[in-house]
Design a protein around this motif. Structure first.
Motif, mmCIF file in Angstrom:
data_model
loop_
_atom_site.group_PDB
_atom_site.id
_atom_site.type_symbol
_atom_site.label_atom_id
_atom_site.label_comp_id
_atom_site.label_asym_id
_atom_site.label_seq_id
_atom_site.Cartn_x
_atom_site.Cartn_y
_atom_site.Cartn_z
ATOM 1 N N SER A 1 6.417 18.092 -14.544
ATOM 2 C CA SER A 1 5.115 17.984 -14.022
ATOM 3 C C SER A 1 4.016 17.680 -15.023
ATOM 4 N N ILE A 2 3.062 17.211 -14.539
ATOM 5 C CA ILE A 2 1.641 17.030 -15.458
ATOM 6 C C ILE A 2 1.428 18.470 -16.274
ATOM 7 N N MET B 1 -1.988 10.148 -18.897
ATOM 8 C CA MET B 1 -2.344 8.814 -19.760
ATOM 9 C C MET B 1 -2.681 9.612 -21.215
ATOM 10 N N HIS B 2 -3.387 10.342 -21.041
ATOM 11 C CA HIS B 2 -3.935 10.758 -22.692
ATOM 12 C C HIS B 2 -3.003 11.553 -23.626
ATOM 13 N N LYS B 3 -1.752 11.912 -22.898
ATOM 14 C CA LYS B 3 -0.890 12.482 -23.821
ATOM 15 C C LYS B 3 0.372 11.497 -24.003
ATOM 16 N N THR C 1 2.466 9.434 -14.339
ATOM 17 C CA THR C 1 0.929 9.773 -14.860
ATOM 18 C C THR C 1 0.420 10.759 -13.885
ATOM 19 N N THR C 2 0.788 11.046 -12.521
ATOM 20 C CA THR C 2 0.338 11.941 -11.961
ATOM 21 C C THR C 2 1.512 12.522 -10.782
ATOM 22 N N ASP C 3 1.287 13.743 -10.503
ATOM 23 C CA ASP C 3 2.442 14.344 -9.525
ATOM 24 C C ASP C 3 2.335 14.173 -8.225
ATOM 25 N N ILE C 4 0.884 13.547 -7.676
ATOM 26 C CA ILE C 4 0.642 13.783 -6.296
ATOM 27 C C ILE C 4 0.987 12.553 -5.391
ATOM 28 N N ALA C 5 1.740 11.682 -5.652
ATOM 29 C CA ALA C 5 2.119 10.578 -4.988
ATOM 30 C C ALA C 5 3.707 10.304 -4.803
ATOM 31 N N ASP D 1 6.160 6.707 -6.584
ATOM 32 C CA ASP D 1 6.387 7.207 -7.906
ATOM 33 C C ASP D 1 6.972 5.950 -8.738
ATOM 34 N N ILE E 1 5.138 3.482 -8.833
ATOM 35 C CA ILE E 1 3.707 3.113 -9.317
ATOM 36 C C ILE E 1 3.198 4.224 -10.355
ATOM 37 N N THR E 2 3.275 5.701 -10.082
ATOM 38 C CA THR E 2 2.623 6.501 -10.803
ATOM 39 C C THR E 2 3.350 6.347 -12.187
ATOM 40 N N GLY F 1 5.165 3.473 -13.395
ATOM 41 C CA GLY F 1 5.076 2.145 -13.898
ATOM 42 C C GLY F 1 3.946 2.264 -14.652
ATOM 43 N N ILE F 2 2.660 2.702 -14.509
ATOM 44 C CA ILE F 2 1.666 2.659 -15.428
ATOM 45 C C ILE F 2 1.849 3.548 -16.685
#
Lengths: 603, 603
Positions: free
Chosen positions: A371-372, A411-413, A437-441, A445, A447-448, A450-451
């Protein structure tokens, strides 16, 4: 004979032709590439692209999954004179989960006996590289990585974070990178069917697709087809993460038909052998599983030897605890027995097995964040430091090593992960899952992640493990696998562009030229997924005539900016654009300051 | 009555409830939010989230597109005493493309007369902010941006590149950001139906969805539904990019029913009025179109005034020329007439129109790159500098400004875009299309661009214009619009997390806790797209019982790492984890060096 035809996807991609490029040092090597041709009006040569799909896309080769692929590396392996054939381990009922009769997946029919190193020799590509040898595998890879880029050089740009990417990949460069531990060539001597490939940050970014047998019984054809489908769209390696029954026999079918390296997580099968009770795992069961799989030809093992007893308490206050299956199994074992894991304790013996078959290590990140909230925490980085120690132990035994990485990271980590990995693990290649890069989707995932994958690939990650839309929710189907692979090809290619990998931009440029010139068919054919591109165009403009139309559905003929752009270009050329440009650069009388508001129209 | 019921999607999202938060300075304001509740076993309060969906998701409000939405800002606008009602411009046949009879979209039935500034006053939020006034719009936005974050503070992390994000958004902060030009509130006085929102890099990253009438005749219900569908999934603004016929009447239906700001590209309609001949455009036709749209309530105008004559030759050697429709129209006009564009020459008069209605500028990037090869080139940056000049001209007239950006940009050139925009345009908010990080994946350009969008959002871009899977290929359908919006919500949220926007991580944490505790329903409901998450889970584990199962389909019950993690946690707690952790941190006797290879199992 009443054997149904295996449903394996074969055949070329649209406008594509398989070509083979011969070696210079090793004239018998034939490196496969895919040439995509464009419409004659373009006046362009066909574009050669990297091709992971193996013989399945070569119409000249008749594949038969009951025969397996041709063992193209066999003669190179034998020519080195350092291996011996032997009887190998007996297949035992527990290897297939004690399944019997009609529920047992049949054995692969044409099984050859295994090879292993003679007399404790190291038969790894690392050992050869260190000895100064350019193996056929290395030359194969050099040719493959170059993608004939010399034919149409393109300008070098990009930011490679001091990676050291050469203008041109030579066989010697491959050797040097492998020797330095900065790259690996996963190539088990018992998997001679592979077309050699390299994983390292000075090469094209690679992607891995995971697969595994479903709970429902599936046929060998279905399992092989999953792999063939994934490599057709660009998977560079495939991990077989099967659990449950028939693991051994299914894996054999996959490996014998796989032109790409196959990775596994041996602890999954070991756990099956002790009926799923983590505490009952022993070094003996694990060791036996390693040999079983090394003899079959598994090219890399995920080994969670970095999960150490003192790290387990560090995960207790996490939001999502331990999310790696292997990591949680080992953590549970450690805690139950109150001792260091047998993977960590027996790591050198594991190395001795790997060096006898050239199984590469993929040192597992058993404590990766799920998780983030848990990203870059003490547990994650403590394990990473241990993976660095283990890397040196493996290297001391001539074993090839890559390092697995997270997971869920904002992203910043992300860059901190890459930088710390390079530092702790002495530049061994990094192999990450996403990161998300986020847990909310959930449901998106691919896409979350792939970024995060594109970014960490740019920063230096050598291989990206795909994530499908079904991650966290269910088992990926055929469409999900394809979506995951294409998404990760996008991430890997975006990373190659940003790193400034020579030649990477050729395909973008070719496709953009096709777009600008309204060569619709070329635009589809040059894309990562021609079928989808064409289908989407058909949905709005289904007629064949639209495939040569000088406009698209977004604007229609009147508004098309590209068409207007052509008009502008024609007009500009007609009037001597260069002269005109010079005039304007000098600030000619046509410059009208914003204050002057008279226009022709008002007059 | 035989009027068919409009097919507008209404109703709450799962487990969600619309709440309204009152203002303090302006007690009559009611700021909508969506509260997502979780299972009682979690012991957690409902999570308030930003809600762009308007009254359509409030079951207490009966919407009727023939009535339009309630003009909630009307009394605030009137209370300022600086506007007057007037008759407004007569609707002319060319406004709807000379269409007649049954092909003419009916006029919106309940049309009110327009308002405009009295006596040359500036009625913009910027003018009020500069005068030190905290408008109801500003307080509304402060409450909206905070998302009740005070109720459950979360730690601040992230890298904001010196943006200046506050711990808590106050109405005065909103005023100050607007006064400084760092943020805009698109809020035409003739669109009182909007729920105020802000675009600026010290606030939540926003997303825009494009829509437009299709070539095929579509009903008003269909057009309104496109907008309602996009905001349901999170679009913060909608651009109506319609071309062709019925533009005027369709736009009226959309605006009257839109709780979000509506943007347009007026040159598209102006071009229709001159039968699509770019050379025939005049300032008069354009000016007339601006007034027509300002009176209807368009909240922001894309104006391509930065395309100047001397820049056109700079695009001639590009791979993809000029890809902006507006940009190519203006370039053609400039070249044909051999003079500076009327947009540039009359920019101050355009400002005078905008300040009389509070239409915000979205200064168009007519020369944005349409391919990786053309990214960050001389044409693009020359235009950006001109946009900076125009920004100051607009600001001098109290007009609100944001700046449009590319396009197609490889990852390593994205930050340069953001940095240059901040510098050239004096920190006016940036609003980018993507950018797409590679050209090779038509059919997946929501993903190629989602990568770039997340990154540029992190770097400071204030609003991200979505790209759908159909980009470059065809017209997006309902599913494509949703995919585009969700992808961009992911990008925007990933950016918020990376910037360290206070409270952004609350939703990730809530969803991850649900995931770890196997609260499947909560995991679906907290996600960006509960319907898809649930459908994907159903595909593998369809039974209702599986929604409370303590495992998922990936591993099944035996292998579930999360379940094992719970076991570990229980075991650790039982044995006094803190004591144990301390013991290991000190390097207790359980530490077994890797050299010692004896284990229990071997004994």
């Amino acid at each position: 004979m009443n054997v149904p035809t295996p449903k394996i996807t074969t055949g070329e991609l649209p406008a594509s032709r398989k070509i083979y490029v011969a070696g210079a040092l090793h004239p018998d090597i034939r490196v496969p590439m895919r040439e995509i041709s464009v419409h004659p009006t373009a006046g362009e040569d066909p574009l050669p692209v990297y091709d992971s799909s193996g013989p399945y896309t070569d119409p000249e080769i008749l594949t038969d999954i009951r025969q397996g692929l041709a063992p193209l590396r066999r003669k190179w392996i034998e020519a080195r004179g350092d291996v011996e054939a032997y009887d190998g381990r007996e297949i035992r009922p527990e290897d297939n989960g004690f399944v019997e009769g009609s529920r047992l997946t049949p054995e692969f029919p044409a099984k050859a006996g295994p090879l292993r190193a003679k007399g404790g020799k190291a038969v790894t590509q690392l050992a050869y590289a260190r000895a100064g040898i350019v193996t056929p595998e290395m030359e194969f890879i050099a040719i493959r990585e170059n993608q004939l880029r010399d034919l149409s050089p393109s300008p070098r740009e990009g930011q490679d974070w001091c990676a050291g990417i050469p203008d041109r990949v030579t066989p010697e460069f491959v050797r040097d990178e492998v020797a330095a531990g900065r790259a690996i060539i996963p190539a088990n001597i018992n998997h001679p069917e592979t077309e050699p490939m390299v994983i390292g940050r000075n090469f094209l970014v690679k992607i891995n697709a995971n697969m595994g047998t479903s709970a429902v019984t599936s046929s060998m054809e279905e399992e092989v087809e999953k792999m063939v489908w994934a490599i057709r769209w660009g998977a560079d390696t495939v991990m077989d993460l099967s659990t449950g029954r028939n693991i051994h026999n299914t894996r054999e079918w996959i490996i014998r038909n796989a032109p790409v390296p196959i990775g596994t997580v041996p602890i999954y099968q070991a756990l099956e052998k002790v009926n799923g009770i983590a505490e009952d795992l022993t070094w003996e069961v694990f060791r036996d599983t390693l040999i079983e799989q090394a003899e079959q030809g598994v090219d890399y093992f995920t080994i969670h030897a970095g999960v150490r007893l003192h790290m387990v308490p560090m995960t207790v206050d996490r939001v999502t605890g331990i999310v790696s299956r292997g990591g949680s199994i080992m953590a549970k074992w450690c805690l139950h027995h109150h001792r260091e894991s047998f993977l960590y304790e027996h790591f050198e013996e594991i190395c001795d097995i790997c060096r006898a078959y050239d199984v590469s290590f993929s040192l597992g990140d058993g404590l990766r964040p799920g998780s983030i909230a848990d990203a870059n925490d003490a547990a994650q980085f403590a394990e990473l430091e241990t993976l660095g120690e283990l890397t040196q132990i493996a290297w001391a035994r001539d074993c090839q090593v890559m390092i697995e990485g997270p997971g869920h990271v904002p992203m910043h980590k992300i860059k901190e992960n890459m930088d710390k990995q390079l530092e702790c693990c002495h530049e061994a290649p990094f192999y990450t899952l996403g990161p998300l890069t986020t847990d909310i989707a959930p449901g998106y995932d691919h896409i979350t992640s792939g970024i995060g994958a594109a970014m960490i690939g740019w920063f230096g990650c050598a291989m990206l493990c795909y994530v499908t839309p079904k991650e966290h929710l269910g088992l990926p189907d055929r469409d999900d696998v394809k979506t995951g692979v294409i998404t990760y090809k996008i991430a890997a290619h975006a990373a190659d562009l940003a790193k400034g990998l020579p030649g990477a931009q050729r395909r973008d440029d070719a496709l953009s030229r096709a777009r600008f010139e309204f060569r619709w068919e070329d635009q589809f054919n040059l894309s990562l997924d021609p079928d989808t591109a064409r289908a989407f165009h058909d949905q709005t403009l289904p007629k064949e005539a639209h495939k040569v139309a000088h406009f698209c559905s977004m604007c229609g003929p009147k508004f098309c900016s590209m068409r207007i752009s052509h008009d502008i270009r024609a007009e500009a050329r007609k009037e001597g654009m260069d002269a005109m440009a010079a005039k304007f650069r000098e600030g000619g009388e046509l410059y009208v300051p914003v204050e002057d508001t008279t226009t022709e129209a008002e007059e």
